[in-house]
Design a protein around this motif. Structure first.
Motif, short mmCIF file in Angstrom:
data_model
loop_
_atom_site.label_atom_id
_atom_site.label_comp_id
_atom_site.label_asym_id
_atom_site.label_seq_id
_atom_site.Cartn_x
_atom_site.Cartn_y
_atom_site.Cartn_z
N ALA A 93 41.78 39.19 41.10
CA ALA A 93 42.92 39.62 40.30
C ALA A 93 42.61 39.57 38.81
CB ALA A 93 44.14 38.76 40.62
N ASP A 94 41.89 38.53 38.39
CA ASP A 94 41.49 38.43 36.98
C ASP A 94 40.58 39.59 36.60
OD1 ASP A 94 42.95 36.10 36.71
OD2 ASP A 94 41.21 34.77 36.94
N PHE A 95 39.63 39.91 37.47
CA PHE A 95 38.74 41.06 37.23
C PHE A 95 39.55 42.35 37.10
CE2 PHE A 95 36.99 44.67 39.63
CZ PHE A 95 35.95 45.06 38.77
N ALA A 96 40.48 42.55 38.02
CA ALA A 96 41.27 43.79 38.01
C ALA A 96 42.14 43.88 36.77
CB ALA A 96 42.13 43.86 39.27
N ALA A 97 42.73 42.76 36.37
CA ALA A 97 43.61 42.77 35.20
C ALA A 97 42.84 43.10 33.92
CB ALA A 97 44.31 41.42 35.07
N ALA A 98 41.58 42.67 33.87
CA ALA A 98 40.78 42.89 32.67
C ALA A 98 40.17 44.29 32.62
CB ALA A 98 39.67 41.85 32.59
N ALA A 118 44.98 42.48 47.18
CA ALA A 118 45.53 41.39 46.38
C ALA A 118 45.24 41.61 44.89
CB ALA A 118 44.94 40.05 46.84
N ALA A 119 44.03 42.06 44.55
CA ALA A 119 43.70 42.32 43.16
C ALA A 119 44.61 43.38 42.56
CB ALA A 119 42.24 42.75 43.05
N SER A 124 48.82 44.55 38.94
CA SER A 124 49.95 45.44 38.67
C SER A 124 51.22 44.67 38.32
CB SER A 124 50.22 46.32 39.90
OG SER A 124 49.10 47.12 40.22
N TYR A 125 51.47 43.55 39.02
CA TYR A 125 52.69 42.77 38.82
C TYR A 125 52.34 41.29 38.79
CZ TYR A 125 54.67 47.24 40.24
OH TYR A 125 54.97 48.58 40.32
N PRO A 126 51.80 40.81 37.66
CA PRO A 126 51.40 39.40 37.57
C PRO A 126 52.57 38.46 37.87
CG PRO A 126 50.60 40.66 35.68
CD PRO A 126 51.57 41.55 36.41
N ASP A 127 52.26 37.37 38.56
CA ASP A 127 53.27 36.38 38.91
C ASP A 127 52.56 35.13 39.37
OD1 ASP A 127 55.73 35.15 39.61
OD2 ASP A 127 56.55 37.06 40.29
N ASP A 128 53.31 34.07 39.58
CA ASP A 128 52.75 32.88 40.20
C ASP A 128 52.09 33.28 41.52
OD1 ASP A 128 52.66 29.82 40.51
OD2 ASP A 128 53.57 30.50 42.39
N PHE A 129 50.93 32.71 41.83
CA PHE A 129 50.17 33.19 42.98
C PHE A 129 50.98 33.13 44.27
CE2 PHE A 129 47.29 32.60 46.59
CZ PHE A 129 46.56 33.79 46.49
N LEU A 130 51.74 32.06 44.48
CA LEU A 130 52.48 31.91 45.73
C LEU A 130 53.75 32.76 45.79
CD1 LEU A 130 52.12 28.10 46.49
CD2 LEU A 130 50.91 30.00 47.56
N ALA A 131 54.07 33.45 44.73
CA ALA A 131 55.31 34.23 44.72
C ALA A 131 55.35 35.27 45.82
CB ALA A 131 55.48 34.92 43.36
N GLY A 145 57.23 47.20 42.82
CA GLY A 145 57.12 48.65 42.70
C GLY A 145 55.81 49.15 43.25
N PRO A 146 55.52 50.43 43.07
CA PRO A 146 54.28 51.00 43.61
C PRO A 146 53.04 50.38 42.97
CG PRO A 146 55.84 52.72 42.96
CD PRO A 146 56.36 51.43 42.41
N LEU A 147 51.96 50.33 43.73
CA LEU A 147 50.67 49.85 43.23
C LEU A 147 49.79 51.04 42.86
CD1 LEU A 147 49.90 47.00 45.79
CD2 LEU A 147 51.23 46.90 43.68
N ALA A 148 48.68 50.77 42.20
CA ALA A 148 47.69 51.81 41.94
C ALA A 148 47.12 52.29 43.28
CB ALA A 148 46.58 51.27 41.05
N PRO A 149 46.70 53.57 43.38
CA PRO A 149 46.17 54.06 44.65
C PRO A 149 44.91 53.31 45.08
CG PRO A 149 45.80 55.64 42.88
CD PRO A 149 46.72 54.60 42.34
N HIS A 150 44.79 53.06 46.36
CA HIS A 150 43.68 52.31 46.94
C HIS A 150 43.15 53.10 48.13
CE1 HIS A 150 42.53 48.53 49.53
NE2 HIS A 150 41.46 49.21 49.17
N ILE A 151 41.87 53.42 48.10
CA ILE A 151 41.21 54.06 49.24
C ILE A 151 40.39 53.00 49.94
CG2 ILE A 151 39.59 55.83 50.01
CD1 ILE A 151 40.29 57.46 47.55
N ALA A 152 40.70 52.71 51.19
CA ALA A 152 40.02 51.67 51.97
C ALA A 152 39.04 52.31 52.94
CB ALA A 152 41.05 50.82 52.72
#
Length: 434
Positions: A93-98, A118-119, A124-131, A145-152
């Motif tokens: 998540a830290d990597f993605a946020a940066a 999870a990243a 997209s919506y930072p919060d306490d981890f356990l939230a 809300g919506p997340l960025a598109p993810h191709i798995a």
């Protein structure tokens, strides 16, 4: 498919189910098209999640070339854990946020895909981890809300993470496996190319195949959606809504494909086996993504979380771990002997689809017939002999029960009640099968 009495509403039960269908691309050569798919989704700056093991696979080069040819700026993230933890989720998540990314691509197994989910969420919506983590461990806060598109792009076929809005991890301080479940986590596209399975070692094929089976059969025998209390707000209907006619269709075919192809895929594979098993994994993902799993998966979290000295053959690790498919299937025979009484016709169907001779069988013995057939297939594919095969003994049962009992999201989805007393019997019954 006509509704049968299994789906008749009960007093206070739900009267409708929601279909959450993933968008999937399937077939040999599908990885070559990911760049075009990313462009169509509006991506320009892509975070490509791939652990070091999968980064060396031929498909990684194909995938990267496709993204770059489509004009994507690609940054590869490899600081992953084979079984994700809160630590590895937070680092991702830290990597993605940066990184200021507008899209995510994951290439790997469930661990890789779940980490990308999870990243994406926490960036997209930072919060306490356990939230966002499932209750009762976390607050189960809805994704805002919506997340960025993810191709798995899965390199295995067992987790079906490309089909689901679920991300699973180990919470280190509690020695417990839990997860985040929300429809917004479901990838915008899953790309399934069966060629990636050809490099998997036989033990990995076996574990993945049994995970597919258990996904499908747990969903087929989950408490029907009509027996789940009706939510005051239909938008709060859970992902694991219980067995329903839509999930049934996918699960039945997934079970048949595993029964027809798994043993040969482990011992003498052919190209059609890889294609069939990857398709089965997709179908099972559609099934449990709408119906939900139950007891074997609840028990598996304890089995994986408390492991001390079992190192699996075929995995690129020297660290103790019980791979997910193994942690599930060592419990399944014991569980299905117990659940057989709740819906015997469904257990009979499962036993037949897996290759058991059920002609003239008393439906009351269907759970035993299915369990016996699973055990035969476990032997034929080199799976551990129950919990004893992964390092647990009778003295470990209370500890396993204490870690599985909080998994109410899964346990309450079972067709029969399961609390600590039942878990004690089930873990004891799963210690060894032969």
């Amino acid at each position: 498919m006509a509704l049968n009495p299994y789906f008749m509403p009960t007093d206070g039960g739900d009267t409708a189910f929601t279909v959450e269908a993933p968008k999937i691309k399937f077939g040999y050569g599908a990885l070559e098209e990911v760049g075009g798919d990313a462009k169509a989704l509006g991506m320009t700056r892509v975070a490509l999640f791939a652990d070091p093991k999968t980064a060396d696979l031929p498909g990684m080069e194909t995938l990267t070339a496709s993204l770059e040819a489509a004009g994507m700026h690609v940054t590869v993230y490899q600081d992953l854990e084979v079984e994700p933890t809160d630590r590895s989720f937070k680092a991702a998540a830290d990597f993605a946020a940066a990184g200021n990314f507008d899209g995510y691509v994951s290439f790997g197994g469930g661990s890789t895909m779940d980490t990308a989910k999870a990243a994406n969420l926490y960036a997209s919506y930072p919060d306490d981890f356990l939230a966002y983590v499932n209750a009762p461990i976390g607050a189960a806060k809805p994704v805002p809300g919506p997340l960025a598109p993810h191709i798995a792009c899965p390199t295995t076929f067992g987790t079906a993470s490309e089909c689901t809005g679920i991300a699973i991890f180990d919470l280190l301080e509690m020695e417990a496996k839990t997860g985040i479940a929300n429809a917004r986590l479901r990838p915008a596209l899953g790309v399934l190319d069966p060629s990636v399975l050809e490099s998997l070692p036989p033990p990995v094929i076996a574990a993945n195949g049994f995970d597919v089976f258990s996904h499908a059969f747990e969903s087929l025998t989950a408490r029907p959606y009509t027996q789940r209390p009706k939510a005051d707000d239909p938008q709060k209907r859970p992902l694991s809504q219980g067995a329903n006619p839509y999930s049934d269709l996918a699960c039945q075919e997934a079970i048949r494909l595993v029964g027809d192809h798994l043993v040969r895929a482990v011992n003498d594979p052919r190209k059609e086996d890889y294609e069939a098993l990857m398709f089965a994994g997709m179908l099972a993902g559609i099934g449990f993504g709408n119906a939900g799993c139950h007891v074997p998966h609840a028990m598996s979290y304890a089995v994986a979380g408390l492991v001390e000295d079992y190192v699996p053959e075929g995995w690129a690790t020297n660290e103790p771990m019980v791979p997910h498919g193994i942690s599930v299937i060592v419990n399944s025979p014991a569980v299905f002997r117990y659940t057989g009484k709740a819906c015997p016709e469904r257990h009979l169907m499962g036993a037949k689809a897996m290759g058991a001779d059920v002609k003239g069988l008393d439906p009351r013995k269907a759970g035993d017939a299915l369990a016996d057939r699973i055990i035969e297939m476990m032997k034929a594919t080199g799976m551990p002999n129950g919990l004893s095969g992964v390092g647990y003994g009778e003295a470990d049962v209370p500890r396993l029960v204490s870690k599985a009992a909080p998994q109410r999201r899964l346990l309450d989805n079972a067709p029969r009640p399961v609390h600590e007393a039942e878990l004690t019997d089930l873990f004891t019954g799963a210690l060894r099968y032969w």
